[in-house]
Design a protein around this motif. Structure first.
Motif, PDB file in Angstrom:
ATOM      1  N   UNK A  16      27.786   1.976  36.712  1.00 50.68           N
ATOM      2  CA  UNK A  16      27.111   2.809  37.717  1.00 50.68           C
ATOM      3  C   UNK A  16      26.800   4.195  37.161  1.00 50.68           C
ATOM      4  N   UNK A  17      27.762   4.777  36.463  1.00 50.38           N
ATOM      5  CA  UNK A  17      27.552   6.109  35.887  1.00 50.38           C
ATOM      6  C   UNK A  17      26.452   6.067  34.834  1.00 50.38           C
ATOM      7  N   UNK A  18      26.489   5.055  33.970  1.00 49.78           N
ATOM      8  CA  UNK A  18      25.461   4.898  32.946  1.00 49.78           C
ATOM      9  C   UNK A  18      24.083   4.729  33.592  1.00 49.78           C
ATOM     10  N   UNK A  19      24.028   3.923  34.638  1.00 46.73           N
ATOM     11  CA  UNK A  19      22.762   3.707  35.350  1.00 46.73           C
ATOM     12  C   UNK A  19      22.281   4.988  36.022  1.00 46.73           C
ATOM     13  N   UNK A  20      23.196   5.759  36.589  1.00 44.75           N
ATOM     14  CA  UNK A  20      22.817   7.015  37.231  1.00 44.75           C
ATOM     15  C   UNK A  20      22.256   8.000  36.213  1.00 44.75           C
ATOM     16  N   UNK A  21      22.848   8.038  35.024  1.00 43.99           N
ATOM     17  CA  UNK A  21      22.328   8.917  33.971  1.00 43.99           C
ATOM     18  C   UNK A  21      20.903   8.513  33.616  1.00 43.99           C
ATOM     19  N   UNK A  22      20.668   7.217  33.482  1.00 46.12           N
ATOM     20  CA  UNK A  22      19.327   6.715  33.169  1.00 46.12           C
ATOM     21  C   UNK A  22      18.349   7.130  34.266  1.00 46.12           C
ATOM     22  N   UNK A  23      18.721   6.944  35.512  1.00 41.94           N
ATOM     23  CA  UNK A  23      17.829   7.288  36.634  1.00 41.94           C
ATOM     24  C   UNK A  23      17.540   8.786  36.648  1.00 41.94           C
ATOM     25  N   UNK A  24      18.560   9.603  36.450  1.00 37.21           N
ATOM     26  CA  UNK A  24      18.358  11.058  36.457  1.00 37.21           C
ATOM     27  C   UNK A  24      17.410  11.482  35.331  1.00 37.21           C
ATOM     28  N   UNK A  25      17.601  10.928  34.142  1.00 35.41           N
ATOM     29  CA  UNK A  25      16.725  11.276  33.018  1.00 35.41           C
ATOM     30  C   UNK A  25      15.286  10.820  33.262  1.00 35.41           C
ATOM     31  N   UNK A  26      15.122   9.621  33.798  1.00 32.08           N
ATOM     32  CA  UNK A  26      13.775   9.132  34.094  1.00 32.08           C
ATOM     33  C   UNK A  26      13.105   9.969  35.177  1.00 32.08           C
ATOM     34  N   UNK A  27      13.850  10.314  36.216  1.00 30.27           N
ATOM     35  CA  UNK A  27      13.267  11.131  37.287  1.00 30.27           C
ATOM     36  C   UNK A  27      12.950  12.545  36.803  1.00 30.27           C
ATOM     37  N   UNK A  28      13.758  13.087  35.892  1.00 35.42           N
ATOM     38  CA  UNK A  28      13.456  14.400  35.313  1.00 35.42           C
ATOM     39  C   UNK A  28      12.161  14.327  34.504  1.00 35.42           C
TER      40      UNK A  28
END
Length: 124
Positions: free
Chosen positions: A7-19
């Motif tokens: 979940x944490x790894x996925x959240x990092x991916x989502x945050x970077x993509x949204x940025x």
């Protein structure tokens, strides 16, 4: 424990993509030099931002995470190929795209038992 890491790894991916999507949507002049260097007109930045945001949202939603991971992989693969086309090999953008793709699938693998059943990995 692995579910939380996923979940944490996925959240990092989502945050970077949204940025990245936000930069394309709201500050295209910030990436003008990179867009010009890769041969993309800066007026395409908002469309790319929308595509990235859709991929990130689909990846973040559990019911559409597989589709999102596939689309993220395609988008990142296209970015890697763009740099290869320019004669750039193993540059920071390519490495970041590769690591982001690995993180996307790694996070999904750790957080979704269906993927672990589909692709059982054994480290022993």
């Amino acid at each position: 424990m692995s579910i939380w890491i996923g979940r944490i790894l996925s959240e990092v991916v989502v945050v970077l993509l949204l940025a990245d999507a936000a930069t394309n949507l709201f500050a295209p002049d910030f990436i003008r030099a990179e867009m010009d260097a890769t041969g993309f007109p800066v007026n395409l930045a908002p469309a790319l931002g929308i595509i990235i945001a859709i991929c990130a949202i689909l990846y973040a939603v559990p019911k559409t995470a597989f589709l999102g991971a596939i689309l993220v992989t395609g988008f990142l693969g296209g970015a890697i190929c763009t740099h290869f086309r320019l004669g750039e090999f193993f540059t920071p953008p390519q490495i970041i795209c590769l690591l982001l793709g690995i993180a996307a699938w790694g996070g999904l693998y750790l957080r979704d038992p269906r993927l672990r059943q589909l692709i059982p990995l054994s480290l022993v």
